[in-house]
Motif scaffolding. Structure first.
Motif, mmCIF file in Angstrom:
data_model
loop_
_atom_site.group_PDB
_atom_site.id
_atom_site.type_symbol
_atom_site.label_atom_id
_atom_site.label_comp_id
_atom_site.label_asym_id
_atom_site.label_seq_id
_atom_site.Cartn_x
_atom_site.Cartn_y
_atom_site.Cartn_z
ATOM 1 N N LEU A 1 0.826 -1.209 0.000
ATOM 2 C CA LEU A 1 0.000 0.000 0.000
ATOM 3 C C LEU A 1 0.865 1.266 0.000
ATOM 4 C CD1 LEU A 1 -2.781 -1.138 2.483
ATOM 5 C CD2 LEU A 1 -3.042 -0.746 0.028
ATOM 6 N N ARG A 2 1.964 1.237 0.741
ATOM 7 C CA ARG A 2 2.864 2.399 0.786
ATOM 8 C C ARG A 2 3.585 2.623 -0.537
ATOM 9 N NH1 ARG A 2 4.212 0.365 6.313
ATOM 10 N NH2 ARG A 2 3.082 1.764 7.702
ATOM 11 N N SER A 3 3.715 1.596 -1.354
ATOM 12 C CA SER A 3 4.473 1.706 -2.604
ATOM 13 C C SER A 3 3.693 2.385 -3.731
ATOM 14 C CB SER A 3 4.932 0.321 -3.067
ATOM 15 O OG SER A 3 3.827 -0.420 -3.557
ATOM 16 N N LEU A 4 2.411 2.647 -3.532
ATOM 17 C CA LEU A 4 1.604 3.275 -4.572
ATOM 18 C C LEU A 4 1.996 4.741 -4.748
ATOM 19 C CD1 LEU A 4 -1.905 1.851 -3.623
ATOM 20 C CD2 LEU A 4 -0.432 1.103 -5.498
ATOM 21 N N SER A 5 2.056 5.198 -5.986
ATOM 22 C CA SER A 5 2.358 6.610 -6.255
ATOM 23 C C SER A 5 1.142 7.462 -5.907
ATOM 24 C CB SER A 5 2.712 6.802 -7.734
ATOM 25 O OG SER A 5 1.553 6.633 -8.538
ATOM 26 N N TRP A 6 1.355 8.780 -5.802
ATOM 27 C CA TRP A 6 0.219 9.649 -5.492
ATOM 28 C C TRP A 6 -0.811 9.615 -6.611
ATOM 29 C CZ3 TRP A 6 -1.477 13.703 -8.365
ATOM 30 C CH2 TRP A 6 -0.605 14.233 -9.313
#
Length: 178
Positions: free
Chosen positions: A14-19
């Motif tokens: 989940l943290r690896s997703l771009s804005w």
């Protein structure tokens, strides 16, 4: 695999997703949720004020309120929460959660749809959250007052193994951006 291991892997994903992925995904999930709410003709909906890794439901909350649909959100009390009517201003509380200031507008009727954020889920469609157990305790106490439960997530973090416990809250459906 243990629940804690699966939770860590899901949080990394989940943290690896771009804005851009987060923004576009949140719009897609909110559009789908709005469709489900309209199809159910729900007049009372449980939502949440999002944390950074959760689908941003604030645009959906604003839209539902403009349409006269009652929106209820968690208000933390001890190891669980109660539902209060969504209203501004919001205050940042324990664990970085934003919630309305203390409210005496308690829920007095059924919630047709409960929309719940998840970190992950398994094949039993039970929730893996951040590990505090607040949603589990709330639903154990109020399950009879809640209709359909929908989990939301930006990207599906799914385990084919059973990693949840019997007390973890289950869902009728999981809605993700992809």
């Amino acid at each position: 695999m243990k629940k804690q291991t699966f939770r860590k892997i899901s949080l990394i994903r989940l943290r690896s997703l771009s804005w851009q992925q987060r923004y576009l995904g949140d719009k897609r999930v909110n559009r789908t949720l709005y469709g489900r709410i309209r199809a159910a003709a729900a007049r009372s909906v449980m939502l949440y004020v999002p944390l950074e890794l959760e689908v941003n439901t604030l645009p959906l909350i604003r839209r539902l309120r403009r349409e006269g649909i009652a929106v209820w959100v968690p208000f933390m009390e001890g190891e669980s929460f109660r539902l209060v009517k969504y209203r501004l201003p919001l205050e940042r509380k324990k664990y970085g959660v934003k919630e309305p200031k203390f409210s005496k507008q308690y829920r007095k009727r059924m919630i047709e749809l409960a929309i719940v954020p998840v970190v992950g889920t398994d094949r039993s469609l039970r929730r893996i959250g951040f590990g505090k157990g607040m949603y589990d305790r709330f639903f154990a106490k109020h399950k009879k007052e809640i209709g359909q439960i929908i989990f939301t997530q930006r990207v599906l973090c799914w385990s084919t193994e059973l990693v949840t416990d019997d007390y973890d809250v289950g869902a009728d459906e999981v809605i993700t951006a992809r």
